[in-house]
Write an enzyme that holds these catalytic residues in place. Structure first.
Site, PDB file in Angstrom:
ATOM      1  N   GLU A 157     -17.805   5.691  -3.538  1.00 48.06           N
ATOM      2  CA  GLU A 157     -18.548   5.203  -4.705  1.00 48.06           C
ATOM      3  C   GLU A 157     -20.060   5.218  -4.505  1.00 48.06           C
ATOM      4  OE1 GLU A 157     -16.983   1.339  -5.763  1.00 48.06           O
ATOM      5  OE2 GLU A 157     -14.927   2.037  -5.443  1.00 48.06           O
TER       6      GLU A 157
ATOM      7  N   ASP B 139       0.820  -1.218   0.000  1.00 50.98           N
ATOM      8  CA  ASP B 139       0.000   0.000   0.000  1.00 50.98           C
ATOM      9  C   ASP B 139       0.849   1.261   0.000  1.00 50.98           C
ATOM     10  OD1 ASP B 139      -2.385  -1.347   0.060  1.00 50.98           O
ATOM     11  OD2 ASP B 139      -3.157  -0.301   1.817  1.00 50.98           O
TER      12      ASP B 139
END
Length: 398
Positions: free
Chosen positions: A332, A146
């Site tokens: 989203e 990450d």
């Protein structure tokens, strides 16, 4: 040659898994084992329909992975027999890992060495890697970090104003997280704008239970909101994000909190959970905004913090911002949060298209600002599994 990659993402109490074709992006299997180490440990998966099973009281990562291999994959031999490699999401790679790496004993030790920087995540990743090596001894394993995407940040972004030797001797600096997602969105925007990745300037908001903002300049991360650990930055589900560090001393010295209690509070009892005193679920906050004081309070603080970060990151992009993007479970799906944040950025000439914003939910994507908006805002579904599968295939030589 098969390019089917088993993608594993081991959290502190969960195991997310998928089988992805690195060549065309097709997802053949996806699933999640959750509530691990608890009596209600269970596993859900999608393979020829939706399924769910109990894992047993206190089941851990090893049991979840064994169930996936011996029950789920065993029911579909054409999948298990054609697996070509295994990719692992690893939260923290420190400064040691600037890109994905084929897992060797040295790489595994490096991940272990970074465990103090991500104590909830890296130990779980190590368990997953070792279990995968045991279950599939013939397959190569790859670690996708990450933190790697953020290794392009300049010193002015990653240094804290602390004694410099703390960085030189102990690596105390900003590392950032969600790099795989920020990278994927950067590539997607490049395609949507018909620009080379190297020319893309965006501010990406990855909003989920964990959340971070990333300023991307010329296709590279130049600043991000998470820091040494995933605790810094935005208001999150249970994490506090930015606070005055002296609060910790006040809690300890004046209120008598132990270090362990403070750590638990900041990481597991703060954020939306702390502000509502009810839940960390953003849907409660969204559904009850304007009606329940605790929901209104939490949403206002969440959006205020996020808008401040987005506005501040415009200063890192040399006067050109191609788009503001929203991704992650909240990014989203939460039209109200997106609209509240963008309305706070009206000084930049941003105008929300409310109808388009409402449509961009539950798998819907696209531009959510009007044609008159000086800067477009977009909703793009992230696909970290695909990035992990592609990197794994490349490093495994598929």
């Amino acid at each position: 040659m098969s390019k089917l990659v088993l993608v594993l993402n081991c959290g502190s109490s969960s195991l997310k898994f998928a089988v992805v074709d690195a060549e065309n992006g097709e997802e053949h299997l996806s699933g999640l084992a959750e509530c691990l180490h608890l009596p209600e440990a269970r596993i859900k998966w999608k393979l020829d329909g939706k399924h769910e099973a109990q894992l047993g009281n206190g089941a851990a990562h090893e049991e979840a992975l064994a169930f996936m291999v011996e029950t789920i994959l065993a029911s579909k031999p054409e999948l298990s027999e054609n697996l070509a490699a295994i990719g692992h999401r690893v939260v923290h790679g420190g400064e040691q890992f600037t890109q994905s790496a084929l897992i060797t004993d040295d790489v595994l030790k490096g991940i272990e060495d970074c465990a103090t920087l991500a104590p909830l995540h890296n130990p779980a990743h190590i368990i997953g890697i070792k279990a995968a090596q045991k279950s599939f001894p013939a397959l190569k394993n790859v670690a996708v970090f990450d933190t790697a995407f953020h290794q392009t940040m300049p010193e002015e972004s990653y240094l804290y104003a602390l004694p410099y030797n703390l960085y030189k001797e102990h690596g105390i600096r900003r590392y950032g997280m969600h790099g795989t997602s920020h990278l994927f969105i950067t590539r997607e925007v490049a395609g949507l704008l018909n620009k080379p990745v190297e020319e893309v300037n965006i501010i990406n908001c990855h909003l989920g239970n964990g959340a971070s903002v990333c300023a991307v300049k010329n296709g590279q991360s130049v600043d991000t909101s998470m820091g040494l650990t995933p605790l810094e930055g935005l208001v999150m589900g249970t994490r506090c994000g930015d606070i005055d560090p002296a609060i910790i001393f006040h809690l300890h010295d004046t209120l008598g909190y132990s270090v362990e209690k403070i750590n638990t509070m900041l990481t597991k009892e703060s954020g939306l959970q702390g502000l509502t005193e009810v839940t960390s679920d953003c849907r409660f906050v969204e559904d009850n905004y304007g009606e329940k004081e605790e929901a209104t309070r939490a949403m206002d603080v969440f959006c205020h913090r996020l808008a401040k970060y987005v506005a501040g990151y415009t200063a890192t992009l040399d006067g050109r911002l191609d788009a503001i993007t929203f991704t992650g479970g909240i990014g989203e799906n939460s039209a109200p949060i997106r609209e509240m944040v963008l309305n706070r950025l009206g000084i930049f000439g941003i105008e929300v298209d409310s109808e388009a914003n409402l449509k961009a939910r539950f798998g819907g994507e696209g531009v959510i600002t009007t044609e008159n908006s000086r800067i477009p805002a977009m909703v793009i579904s992230t696909n970290e599994e695909l990035v992990i599968a592609e990197d794994t295939a490349r490093l495994a030589g598929l």
